[in-house]
Design a protein around this motif. Structure first.
Motif, PDB file in Angstrom:
ATOM      1  N   ASP A  33      -0.267 -73.757  61.730  1.00  0.00           N
ATOM      2  CA  ASP A  33       0.990 -73.396  61.261  1.00  0.00           C
ATOM      3  C   ASP A  33       1.480 -72.160  61.509  1.00  0.00           C
ATOM      4  O   ASP A  33       2.551 -71.942  61.343  1.00  0.00           O
ATOM      5  N   SER A  34       0.893 -71.406  61.859  1.00  0.00           N
ATOM      6  CA  SER A  34       1.393 -69.646  61.988  1.00  0.00           C
ATOM      7  C   SER A  34       2.118 -69.484  63.011  1.00  0.00           C
ATOM      8  O   SER A  34       1.669 -69.859  64.205  1.00  0.00           O
ATOM      9  N   SER A  35       3.383 -69.025  62.792  1.00  0.00           N
ATOM     10  CA  SER A  35       4.068 -68.448  64.010  1.00  0.00           C
ATOM     11  C   SER A  35       3.540 -67.356  64.994  1.00  0.00           C
ATOM     12  O   SER A  35       3.997 -66.908  65.839  1.00  0.00           O
ATOM     13  N   TYR A  36       2.548 -66.448  64.252  1.00  0.00           N
ATOM     14  CA  TYR A  36       1.855 -65.495  65.041  1.00  0.00           C
ATOM     15  C   TYR A  36       0.762 -66.218  66.200  1.00  0.00           C
ATOM     16  O   TYR A  36       0.670 -65.382  66.873  1.00  0.00           O
ATOM     17  N   MET A  37       0.705 -67.247  65.958  1.00  0.00           N
ATOM     18  CA  MET A  37      -0.482 -67.880  66.734  1.00  0.00           C
ATOM     19  C   MET A  37       0.209 -68.173  68.076  1.00  0.00           C
ATOM     20  O   MET A  37       1.049 -69.192  68.213  1.00  0.00           O
ATOM     21  N   ILE A  38      -0.592 -67.929  69.391  1.00  0.00           N
ATOM     22  CA  ILE A  38      -0.049 -68.618  70.532  1.00  0.00           C
ATOM     23  C   ILE A  38      -1.035 -69.795  70.796  1.00  0.00           C
ATOM     24  O   ILE A  38      -2.280 -69.340  71.263  1.00  0.00           O
ATOM     25  N   LEU A  39      -0.737 -70.892  70.513  1.00  0.00           N
ATOM     26  CA  LEU A  39      -1.796 -71.974  70.690  1.00  0.00           C
ATOM     27  C   LEU A  39      -1.811 -72.738  72.186  1.00  0.00           C
ATOM     28  O   LEU A  39      -2.798 -72.918  72.677  1.00  0.00           O
ATOM     29  N   ASP A  40      -0.645 -72.570  72.691  1.00  0.00           N
ATOM     30  CA  ASP A  40      -0.475 -73.038  74.329  1.00  0.00           C
ATOM     31  C   ASP A  40      -0.554 -71.830  75.080  1.00  0.00           C
ATOM     32  O   ASP A  40       0.177 -71.867  76.092  1.00  0.00           O
ATOM     33  N   TYR A  41      -1.471 -70.834  74.785  1.00  0.00           N
ATOM     34  CA  TYR A  41      -1.651 -69.835  75.674  1.00  0.00           C
ATOM     35  C   TYR A  41      -1.555 -69.847  77.215  1.00  0.00           C
ATOM     36  O   TYR A  41      -1.221 -69.055  78.016  1.00  0.00           O
TER      37      TYR A  41
END
Ligand code: SAM
Length: 220
Positions: A24-32
């Motif tokens: 849920d965090s906007s700090y994370m780049i999940l699809d890096y």
């Protein structure tokens, strides 16, 4: 001094709700993997990108990002349970030039391509056994991977309390063609300007250990 991910990480491994917080965090780049070669587009500017590999609970990179709004920072950490501590620290604070990636640095050359200005290696796991040498983030195994990450000049800044890892890293970096720009055998004795402490740094400095630092650069 040895911290092969056995102490803190074991205790932190099962942080409840870590997955949800990370997703849920906007700090994370999940699809890096989608951003290889154009990470700057995430920040909507062309500022240099600095990464910290093995950021732990994030004190260093969070504070660096707060103090340097004209640099984009990406923290890399392999454990959810540790990243979640960095997210907790941030709470609702919004730092536009800061992101995190959860990944094992073993695959870092699949993630970035000619876009990084500086790599920070802070209190990396020392992997004291010779047979684990390639797991050290300053080994030639990793230095080779880092080559293709850098935009132009290659710059690595390292801090540690571990004398053996420090000596190993100096040899490995110089053998690999890096030149030493700055080196310090006790940053607190020399009152290093603008030093941002990491969690491990604070802990080991308070225990009376000297903190070593080296900055190296390679132009090719
Ligand atoms: C000893 S802690 C230091 C944390 C922080 N840099 C500090 O100075 O307080 C090392 C951190 O690096 C992470 N780490 C170790 N190897 C890694 C790898 N191959 N890829 C990503 N993170 C790694 C560990 O999970 C751990 O959080």
């Amino acid at each position: 001094m040895c911290y092969n991910g056995v102490g803190d990480n074991m205790r932190l491994r099962n942080v409840r709700g870590a997955n949800e917080k990370i997703e849920d965090s906007s700090y994370m780049i999940l699809d890096y993997l989608e951003y290889r070669g154009h990470f700057q587009s995430l920040f909507a500017n062309n500022h240099p990108i600095h990464i910290e590999i093995g950021m732990g609970k994030g004190s260093f990179i969070i504070e660096k990002a707060r103090r340097n709004p004209d640099i984009n920072f990406i923290g890399i950490e392999k454990y959810d349970s540790v990243i979640v501590r960095a997210l907790d620290k941030l709470g609702k604070e919004s730092i536009p030039n800061l992101r995190f990636i959860r990944m094992d640095a073993e695959h870092i050359d699949d993630v970035f391509w000619k876009e990084i200005d500086t790599i920070y290696l802070n209190f990396s796991d020392p992997w004291p056994k010779n047979r684990h040498e390639n797991r050290r983030l300053s080994s030639i195994h990793f230095l080779q991977k880092y080559d293709s990450l850098f935009a132009e000049r290659k710059r690595i800044v390292m801090k540690t309390d571990n004398r053996h890892l420090f000596e190993f890293s100096l040899v490995s970096m110089v053998e690999y063609g890096y030149s030493i720009v700055d080196v310090c055998l006790d940053i607190y004795a020399e009152d290093l300007k603008d030093n941002v402490p990491t969690e491990y740094e604070t802990k080991f400095h308070n225990l009376g250990f000297p903190i070593y630092m080296v900055e190296v650069i390679k132009n090719k």
